[in-house]
Design an enzyme around this catalytic site. Structure first.
Site, PDB file in Angstrom:
ATOM      1  N   LYS A 112      -9.375  30.664 -38.084  1.00  0.00           N
ATOM      2  CA  LYS A 112     -10.912  30.821 -38.195  1.00  0.00           C
ATOM      3  C   LYS A 112     -10.951  32.507 -38.130  1.00  0.00           C
ATOM      4  O   LYS A 112     -11.617  33.055 -39.789  1.00  0.00           O
ATOM      5  CB  LYS A 112     -11.762  30.192 -37.924  1.00  0.00           C
ATOM      6  CG  LYS A 112     -11.460  28.725 -37.665  1.00  0.00           C
ATOM      7  CD  LYS A 112     -12.857  27.806 -37.820  1.00  0.00           C
ATOM      8  CE  LYS A 112     -13.382  26.798 -38.565  1.00  0.00           C
ATOM      9  NZ  LYS A 112     -14.537  25.511 -37.885  1.00  0.00           N
ATOM     10  N   LYS A 195      -2.924  21.744 -42.672  1.00  0.00           N
ATOM     11  CA  LYS A 195      -3.956  20.738 -42.628  1.00  0.00           C
ATOM     12  C   LYS A 195      -4.750  19.852 -43.299  1.00  0.00           C
ATOM     13  O   LYS A 195      -5.203  21.634 -43.875  1.00  0.00           O
ATOM     14  CB  LYS A 195      -4.877  21.272 -41.358  1.00  0.00           C
ATOM     15  CG  LYS A 195      -5.257  20.092 -41.257  1.00  0.00           C
ATOM     16  CD  LYS A 195      -5.905  20.637 -39.290  1.00  0.00           C
ATOM     17  CE  LYS A 195      -7.542  21.518 -39.651  1.00  0.00           C
ATOM     18  NZ  LYS A 195      -7.899  21.764 -38.535  1.00  0.00           N
ATOM     19  N   LYS A 198     -11.602  21.549 -45.028  1.00  0.00           N
ATOM     20  CA  LYS A 198     -11.767  22.078 -46.192  1.00  0.00           C
ATOM     21  C   LYS A 198     -12.313  23.339 -46.869  1.00  0.00           C
ATOM     22  O   LYS A 198     -12.986  23.571 -47.990  1.00  0.00           O
ATOM     23  CB  LYS A 198     -13.715  21.793 -45.436  1.00  0.00           C
ATOM     24  CG  LYS A 198     -14.370  20.620 -45.364  1.00  0.00           C
ATOM     25  CD  LYS A 198     -15.497  20.504 -44.055  1.00  0.00           C
ATOM     26  CE  LYS A 198     -16.000  18.879 -43.018  1.00  0.00           C
ATOM     27  NZ  LYS A 198     -16.876  19.440 -42.936  1.00  0.00           N
TER      28      LYS A 198
HETATM   29  P1  AMP Z   1     -14.822  19.228 -39.157  1.00  0.00           P
HETATM   30  O1  AMP Z   1     -15.082  19.069 -40.294  1.00  0.00           O
HETATM   31  O2  AMP Z   1     -13.682  20.286 -38.582  1.00  0.00           O
HETATM   32  O3  AMP Z   1     -15.945  19.134 -38.103  1.00  0.00           O
HETATM   33  O4  AMP Z   1     -13.814  17.783 -38.444  1.00  0.00           O
HETATM   34  C1  AMP Z   1     -15.090  16.431 -38.395  1.00  0.00           C
HETATM   35  C2  AMP Z   1     -13.728  16.180 -37.127  1.00  0.00           C
HETATM   36  O5  AMP Z   1     -12.395  15.573 -38.648  1.00  0.00           O
HETATM   37  C3  AMP Z   1     -13.303  15.954 -36.233  1.00  0.00           C
HETATM   38  O6  AMP Z   1     -13.049  15.172 -35.534  1.00  0.00           O
HETATM   39  C4  AMP Z   1     -11.290  17.053 -36.576  1.00  0.00           C
HETATM   40  O7  AMP Z   1     -10.719  16.770 -35.453  1.00  0.00           O
HETATM   41  C5  AMP Z   1     -10.839  15.776 -37.899  1.00  0.00           C
HETATM   42  N1  AMP Z   1     -10.381  16.475 -38.827  1.00  0.00           N
HETATM   43  C6  AMP Z   1     -10.600  17.902 -39.599  1.00  0.00           C
HETATM   44  N2  AMP Z   1      -9.584  17.890 -40.636  1.00  0.00           N
HETATM   45  C7  AMP Z   1      -8.678  16.691 -40.321  1.00  0.00           C
HETATM   46  C8  AMP Z   1      -7.273  16.466 -40.594  1.00  0.00           C
HETATM   47  N3  AMP Z   1      -6.761  17.026 -41.629  1.00  0.00           N
HETATM   48  N4  AMP Z   1      -6.335  15.291 -39.929  1.00  0.00           N
HETATM   49  C9  AMP Z   1      -6.904  14.684 -39.441  1.00  0.00           C
HETATM   50  N5  AMP Z   1      -8.533  14.695 -38.301  1.00  0.00           N
HETATM   51  C10 AMP Z   1      -8.969  16.205 -39.080  1.00  0.00           C
HETATM   52  N1  TRP Z   2     -15.459  21.199 -33.126  1.00  0.00           N
HETATM   53  C1  TRP Z   2     -15.390  20.214 -34.445  1.00  0.00           C
HETATM   54  C2  TRP Z   2     -14.564  20.300 -35.079  1.00  0.00           C
HETATM   55  O1  TRP Z   2     -14.469  21.049 -35.890  1.00  0.00           O
HETATM   56  C3  TRP Z   2     -16.815  19.793 -34.181  1.00  0.00           C
HETATM   57  C4  TRP Z   2     -17.910  19.166 -33.300  1.00  0.00           C
HETATM   58  C5  TRP Z   2     -18.617  19.759 -32.458  1.00  0.00           C
HETATM   59  C6  TRP Z   2     -17.167  18.381 -32.350  1.00  0.00           C
HETATM   60  N2  TRP Z   2     -19.487  19.240 -31.538  1.00  0.00           N
HETATM   61  C7  TRP Z   2     -18.195  18.091 -31.435  1.00  0.00           C
HETATM   62  C8  TRP Z   2     -15.731  17.012 -31.909  1.00  0.00           C
HETATM   63  C9  TRP Z   2     -18.713  17.371 -29.816  1.00  0.00           C
HETATM   64  C10 TRP Z   2     -16.606  15.994 -30.788  1.00  0.00           C
HETATM   65  C11 TRP Z   2     -17.339  16.530 -30.015  1.00  0.00           C
HETATM   66  O2  TRP Z   2     -14.199  18.974 -36.085  1.00  0.00           O
END
Ligand code: AMP
Ligand code: TRP
Length: 336
Positions: A112, A195, A198
């Site tokens: 990031k 991966k 977003k």
């Molecule tokens: P985030 O939107 O980064 O907060 O991710 C929310 C959840 O979605 C987390 O549990 C991530 O591990 C899962 N996640 C995000 N991107 C992917 C992906 N490309 N494949 C599988 N899980 C994902």
């Molecule tokens: N770091 C996680 C992601 O980017 C989001 C997240 C924040 C999370 N706090 C958490 C996931 C606690 C599980 C438990 O996807």
């Protein structure tokens, strides 16, 4: 100790298929058997700059998609992180437990922050200690996440262990990651080695929860593939990351095994497979998208659900933090 589930998702942009298959689908299943706490992590979102109005909007949108996907706010707790001050309080304490060396190993920070690391916020660097606080403020035992969060969960376990050792008490549990399902790492539709995310600049790299049937069909038809037909055996996917990704997406959406997908489509080209994949994706996502639109037409209802969730979350986290304050040696009780 009873199982308690905690997981979080960032309110940045629309949810995509990776979020759904890697995380949310499991969140929905787990609420049948366990006490679940689900959090829209707005404190995590501001580790990179956010427009305030957009952040408010995204918080409601992500809550709406989680509800539309099947989280029942009567059974499970759904709230936004910043409402419960115990997250930030515990994160600070964990900043004083975790070591620089532990955080320096985090690959998500490296990805990031990119090349311009000097310009990353201190918050982005400390992000995993806040995530540990999210989980441990509820003494959660199980954390359903996608594969990319495994390292952060390991750090959470290290922090829990170090804290317990510091104060000579088995205070925090060692939370287990639950990396469940057939698509724990959904890849970009444009590049089978990256991966689905977003932050990918290409809209065509991901299917979002607000895409309509036409958009889903177009994105899948444009998805990168190779010229060979699908193999009949899993081994035939070796070295074909794009084909593997589409097969695993199909399996996860249709809730069948990858072997079964290949039994059905082995020997056929992508010209036949892609429309079939788009059909399963549309069948699965269209009702969720429709439900999400209904929620978004009534933001007051979303806010009321988040208010109720925040109160219930606070009722769990507050006494945990009261104990943490006592163990740490802080005088008096918290006003938060
Ligand atoms: P985030 O939107 O980064 O907060 O991710 C929310 C959840 O979605 C987390 O549990 C991530 O591990 C899962 N996640 C995000 N991107 C992917 C992906 N490309 N494949 C599988 N899980 C994902
Ligand atoms: N770091 C996680 C992601 O980017 C989001 C997240 C924040 C999370 N706090 C958490 C996931 C606690 C599980 C438990 O996807």
């Amino acid at each position: 100790m009873d199982k308690r589930i905690f997981s979080g998702i960032q309110p940045t942009g629309n949810l995509h298929l990776g979020n759904y298959l890697g995380a949310i689908q499991n969140w929905v299943r787990l609420q049948d058997d366990f006490e679940c706490v689900y959090c829209v992590v707005d404190l995590h979102a501001i580790t990179v700059p956010q427009d305030p109005a957009e952040l408010r909007q995204s918080t409601r949108e992500v809550a709406a998609s989680v509800l539309a996907a099947g989280i029942d706010p009567k059974r499970s707790i759904l709230f936004n992180q910043s409402r419960v001050p115990q997250h930030a309080e515990l994160a600070w304490i964990f900043n004083c437990v975790a070591r620089l060396g532990w955080l320096n190993r985090m690959t998500q920070f490296k990805e990031k922050a990119g090349k311009n690391r000097e310009n990353a916020t201190v918050g982005l660097y400390a992000y995993p200690t806040l995530m540990a606080a999210d989980i441990l403020a509820y003494k959660a035992t199980h954390v359903p996440v996608g594969d990319d969060q495994k390292q952060h969960l390991e750090l959470t376990r290290d922090i829990a262990q170090a804290f317990n050792a510091m104060f000579g008490e088995e205070f925090f549990p060692q939370p287990e990651p639950q990396i469940l399902g057939k698509a724990t790492r959904v890849m970009s539709l444009r590049d089978g080695t990256a991966k689905m995310s977003k932050s990918d600049p290409s809209e065509y790299s991901r299917i979002t929860m607000t895409d309509d049937a036409d958009a889903i069909m177009t994105k899948i038809k444009k998805a990168k593939t190779d010229p060979q037909p699908l193999p009949s055996e899993i081994e035939g996917l070796e070295g074909r990351p794009e084909a593997r990704n589409l097969v695993s997406i199909y399996a996860a959406l249709a809730e069948i095994s990858e072997e079964d997908v290949l039994t059905q489509f082995g020997g056929q080209g992508f010209g036949a497979f892609k429309p079939a994949l788009a059909d399963v994706a549309i069948a699965k996502l269209a009702p969720i998208t429709a439900q999400m639109t209904t929620y978004m037409q009534d933001p007051a209802q979303i806010d009321a659900i988040l208010d109720d969730g925040a109160e219930r979350a606070h009722a769990i986290a507050r006494p945990v933090l009261a104990d943490v304050r006592r163990l740490t040696g802080f005088l008096g009780s918290s006003l938060g």
